[in-house]
Design a protein around this motif. Sequence first.
Motif, PDB file in Angstrom:
ATOM      1  N   LYS A 386       0.838  -1.193   0.000  1.00 49.59           N
ATOM      2  CA  LYS A 386       0.000   0.000   0.000  1.00 49.59           C
ATOM      3  C   LYS A 386       0.874   1.245   0.000  1.00 49.59           C
ATOM      4  O   LYS A 386       2.108   1.155   0.168  1.00 49.59           O
ATOM      5  N   LEU A 387       0.253   2.388  -0.166  1.00 47.91           N
ATOM      6  CA  LEU A 387       0.980   3.654  -0.122  1.00 47.91           C
ATOM      7  C   LEU A 387       1.422   3.937   1.311  1.00 47.91           C
ATOM      8  O   LEU A 387       0.689   3.668   2.266  1.00 47.91           O
ATOM      9  N   ALA A 388       2.615   4.510   1.447  1.00 49.57           N
ATOM     10  CA  ALA A 388       3.123   4.834   2.784  1.00 49.57           C
ATOM     11  C   ALA A 388       2.192   5.798   3.503  1.00 49.57           C
ATOM     12  O   ALA A 388       2.031   5.744   4.728  1.00 49.57           O
ATOM     13  N   GLY A 389       1.547   6.666   2.745  1.00 48.66           N
ATOM     14  CA  GLY A 389       0.661   7.658   3.344  1.00 48.66           C
ATOM     15  C   GLY A 389      -0.593   7.089   3.963  1.00 48.66           C
ATOM     16  O   GLY A 389      -1.310   7.798   4.668  1.00 48.66           O
ATOM     17  N   GLU A 390      -0.903   5.794   3.716  1.00 52.88           N
ATOM     18  CA  GLU A 390      -2.096   5.196   4.304  1.00 52.88           C
ATOM     19  C   GLU A 390      -1.952   4.940   5.791  1.00 52.88           C
ATOM     20  O   GLU A 390      -2.939   4.669   6.477  1.00 52.88           O
ATOM     21  N   GLY A 391      -0.737   5.008   6.313  1.00 56.89           N
ATOM     22  CA  GLY A 391      -0.550   4.892   7.753  1.00 56.89           C
ATOM     23  C   GLY A 391      -0.549   3.464   8.251  1.00 56.89           C
ATOM     24  O   GLY A 391      -0.473   2.511   7.483  1.00 56.89           O
ATOM     25  N   VAL A 392      -0.650   3.339   9.569  1.00 56.03           N
ATOM     26  CA  VAL A 392      -0.553   2.033  10.226  1.00 56.03           C
ATOM     27  C   VAL A 392      -1.940   1.518  10.584  1.00 56.03           C
ATOM     28  O   VAL A 392      -2.924   2.249  10.571  1.00 56.03           O
ATOM     29  N   ASN A 393      -1.992   0.235  10.926  1.00 53.28           N
ATOM     30  CA  ASN A 393      -3.284  -0.403  11.182  1.00 53.28           C
ATOM     31  C   ASN A 393      -3.986   0.097  12.430  1.00 53.28           C
ATOM     32  O   ASN A 393      -5.200   0.019  12.542  1.00 53.28           O
ATOM     33  N   ASP A 394      -3.226   0.600  13.409  1.00 51.04           N
ATOM     34  CA  ASP A 394      -3.838   1.036  14.663  1.00 51.04           C
ATOM     35  C   ASP A 394      -4.020   2.552  14.729  1.00 51.04           C
ATOM     36  O   ASP A 394      -4.073   3.145  15.807  1.00 51.04           O
ATOM     37  N   ALA A 395      -4.121   3.190  13.581  1.00 49.78           N
ATOM     38  CA  ALA A 395      -4.313   4.641  13.554  1.00 49.78           C
ATOM     39  C   ALA A 395      -5.601   5.015  14.281  1.00 49.78           C
ATOM     40  O   ALA A 395      -6.577   4.260  14.282  1.00 49.78           O
ATOM     41  N   CYS A 396      -5.618   6.193  14.881  1.00 51.86           N
ATOM     42  CA  CYS A 396      -6.755   6.605  15.709  1.00 51.86           C
ATOM     43  C   CYS A 396      -8.045   6.719  14.913  1.00 51.86           C
ATOM     44  O   CYS A 396      -9.129   6.556  15.454  1.00 51.86           O
ATOM     45  N   TRP A 397      -7.921   6.999  13.594  1.00 52.32           N
ATOM     46  CA  TRP A 397      -9.130   7.187  12.789  1.00 52.32           C
ATOM     47  C   TRP A 397      -9.735   5.876  12.316  1.00 52.32           C
ATOM     48  O   TRP A 397     -10.858   5.857  11.798  1.00 52.32           O
ATOM     49  N   LYS A 398      -9.010   4.773  12.477  1.00 55.18           N
ATOM     50  CA  LYS A 398      -9.521   3.479  12.023  1.00 55.18           C
ATOM     51  C   LYS A 398     -10.809   3.120  12.759  1.00 55.18           C
ATOM     52  O   LYS A 398     -10.974   3.425  13.948  1.00 55.18           O
ATOM     53  N   MET A 399     -11.707   2.465  12.048  1.00 50.64           N
ATOM     54  CA  MET A 399     -12.985   2.079  12.623  1.00 50.64           C
ATOM     55  C   MET A 399     -12.788   1.060  13.749  1.00 50.64           C
ATOM     56  O   MET A 399     -11.983   0.151  13.644  1.00 50.64           O
ATOM     57  N   LYS A 400     -13.534   1.249  14.842  1.00 49.12           N
ATOM     58  CA  LYS A 400     -13.474   0.318  15.966  1.00 49.12           C
ATOM     59  C   LYS A 400     -14.206  -0.977  15.616  1.00 49.12           C
ATOM     60  O   LYS A 400     -15.364  -0.961  15.216  1.00 49.12           O
ATOM     61  N   ARG A 401     -13.481  -2.089  15.737  1.00 43.69           N
ATOM     62  CA  ARG A 401     -14.112  -3.405  15.571  1.00 43.69           C
ATOM     63  C   ARG A 401     -13.444  -4.342  16.575  1.00 43.69           C
ATOM     64  O   ARG A 401     -12.675  -5.232  16.227  1.00 43.69           O
ATOM     65  N   ASN A 402     -13.783  -4.109  17.833  1.00 46.46           N
ATOM     66  CA  ASN A 402     -13.111  -4.818  18.921  1.00 46.46           C
ATOM     67  C   ASN A 402     -13.570  -6.261  19.078  1.00 46.46           C
ATOM     68  O   ASN A 402     -12.944  -7.028  19.812  1.00 46.46           O
ATOM     69  N   MET A 403     -14.672  -6.628  18.436  1.00 46.76           N
ATOM     70  CA  MET A 403     -15.192  -7.992  18.562  1.00 46.76           C
ATOM     71  C   MET A 403     -15.255  -8.667  17.193  1.00 46.76           C
ATOM     72  O   MET A 403     -16.197  -9.390  16.873  1.00 46.76           O
ATOM     73  N   LEU A 404     -14.231  -8.424  16.394  1.00 48.59           N
ATOM     74  CA  LEU A 404     -14.203  -8.918  15.027  1.00 48.59           C
ATOM     75  C   LEU A 404     -13.819 -10.394  14.985  1.00 48.59           C
ATOM     76  O   LEU A 404     -12.854 -10.820  15.623  1.00 48.59           O
ATOM     77  N   SER A 405     -14.576 -11.184  14.227  1.00 54.35           N
ATOM     78  CA  SER A 405     -14.233 -12.592  14.032  1.00 54.35           C
ATOM     79  C   SER A 405     -13.140 -12.701  12.975  1.00 54.35           C
ATOM     80  O   SER A 405     -12.768 -11.726  12.326  1.00 54.35           O
ATOM     81  N   ARG A 406     -12.644 -13.893  12.765  1.00 58.85           N
ATOM     82  CA  ARG A 406     -11.595 -14.096  11.776  1.00 58.85           C
ATOM     83  C   ARG A 406     -12.155 -14.000  10.346  1.00 58.85           C
ATOM     84  O   ARG A 406     -13.339 -14.203  10.116  1.00 58.85           O
ATOM     85  N   ASN A 407     -11.252 -13.723   9.419  1.00 59.33           N
ATOM     86  CA  ASN A 407     -11.590 -13.809   7.997  1.00 59.33           C
ATOM     87  C   ASN A 407     -11.277 -15.241   7.554  1.00 59.33           C
ATOM     88  O   ASN A 407     -10.281 -15.510   6.878  1.00 59.33           O
ATOM     89  N   TYR A 408     -12.167 -16.148   7.950  1.00 60.03           N
ATOM     90  CA  TYR A 408     -11.913 -17.578   7.794  1.00 60.03           C
ATOM     91  C   TYR A 408     -11.693 -18.014   6.356  1.00 60.03           C
ATOM     92  O   TYR A 408     -10.998 -19.001   6.104  1.00 60.03           O
ATOM     93  N   THR A 409     -12.281 -17.312   5.406  1.00 59.22           N
ATOM     94  CA  THR A 409     -12.282 -17.788   4.021  1.00 59.22           C
ATOM     95  C   THR A 409     -11.366 -17.012   3.092  1.00 59.22           C
ATOM     96  O   THR A 409     -11.232 -17.382   1.917  1.00 59.22           O
TER      97      THR A 409
END
Length: 419
Positions: A386-409
């Motif tokens: 991805k582009l460097a400007g997209e930032g990191v996965n834990d950025a403050c603006w990222k949507m909260k999904r604290n109870m996310l299941s796995r991407n099994y497929t």
Amino acid sequence: MIALIDCNNFYVSCERVFAPSLRNKPVAILSNNDGCIVARSQEIKDLGIKMGTPYFKAKKIIERHKGAVFSSNYELYGDMSNRVMSVLRTFSGKTEIYSIDEAFIKVPEYRQNDPENFSSEIIRKVYKWTGIPVKVGTAETKTLAKIATELVKKDKLKQLYKILLNKREITQALKKIPVIDIWGIGKATADTLNEHGIFTAEQFTALDEQFVRKKFNVMTARTLKELQNIPCMKIDEQPQPQKNLCYSKSFGSPVTEYSSMTESVINYSSNAAAKLRKNKQKAQSVTVFITTNFFNKKQKQFAGSKTLSFPSAVNSTEAIVHYALKALKLIYKNNCCYKKCGIILNELISEDIIQPDLFETDNPNDEKISEVMDKINSKYGKGTIKLAGEGVNDACWKMKRNMLSRNYTTRWDELLETD
């Protein structure tokens, strides 16, 4: 003859495929940022929890009944939907995907003598091949097929399919359906019909077509004819291409820094550009919009948007990001606490009919780079490159999904594990 296949509590069913212990237990799926309940198992409905209930209000009662709650796993649901639709295509060469959990199919002529067995086969095969339970409504028009599935949902005997073919059965069915529940009838139209003493679908079908066309519109008149068992809507195997493409989400945490806002805009622009290329389209302009939280009256309020046209239609990530950031810079105001931003790609056209700009100055390698990125992300998983400007996965603006299941497929490192 048309059959409508509707997945049962689809988001919940997707989670249960990989967690069979949740069957017959209360299960709820949450909206973006884990805010409200947007999908419910029947057990959740039986607890009196309404659609759209804020999670914090329902949390204790769900825990008391030993239920489960998940963040929305759009990647999983999208892939499971594709699997269901693939199974449906084995039954008919004419299939219209209506939504993520619904599809119309034209019943082949050689199967029209036995719609009951045909419906049963669909139910069994979809469940066997995907684990997703479905219901089937069959009729001679799309609107009546939709009515049939509504009756299955309300059936206390847990019937899995409904056939509406003869006049007596259709009349009896329409008596049970309020006008507000008719596919294609909105609240305003339903309210007007109620004012004229029309409360059920059966009463609606007794109206004169010219009156309905004059009082409402052509589409409402088509709905009337469909309920009268006169087909007006064909199976649409190739839906019309999108004219606009929007990526927008509320932030997981309030954004007050310009650098965080640019990360989110770059991220959304990159996702939109990839989707554009997948659809073999190009955009002629981009709109960026940002808003504060208007429910918080204590904070400074602001909403702004800006649209910029591209020199010529594009679908490269670099070009879309460049103009999106330029638009953001024109509307961004300091000292605001932002809640949401989004980008819209406008005036989409097929990439095959592009007229190049004689004076175009875009880098000719941009599209090649975007194509390589798409291939890598398709093979190794979204976000691998991805582009460097997209930032990191834990950025403050990222949507909260604290109870996310796995991407099994869709992700090798999240496959289901067994003892």
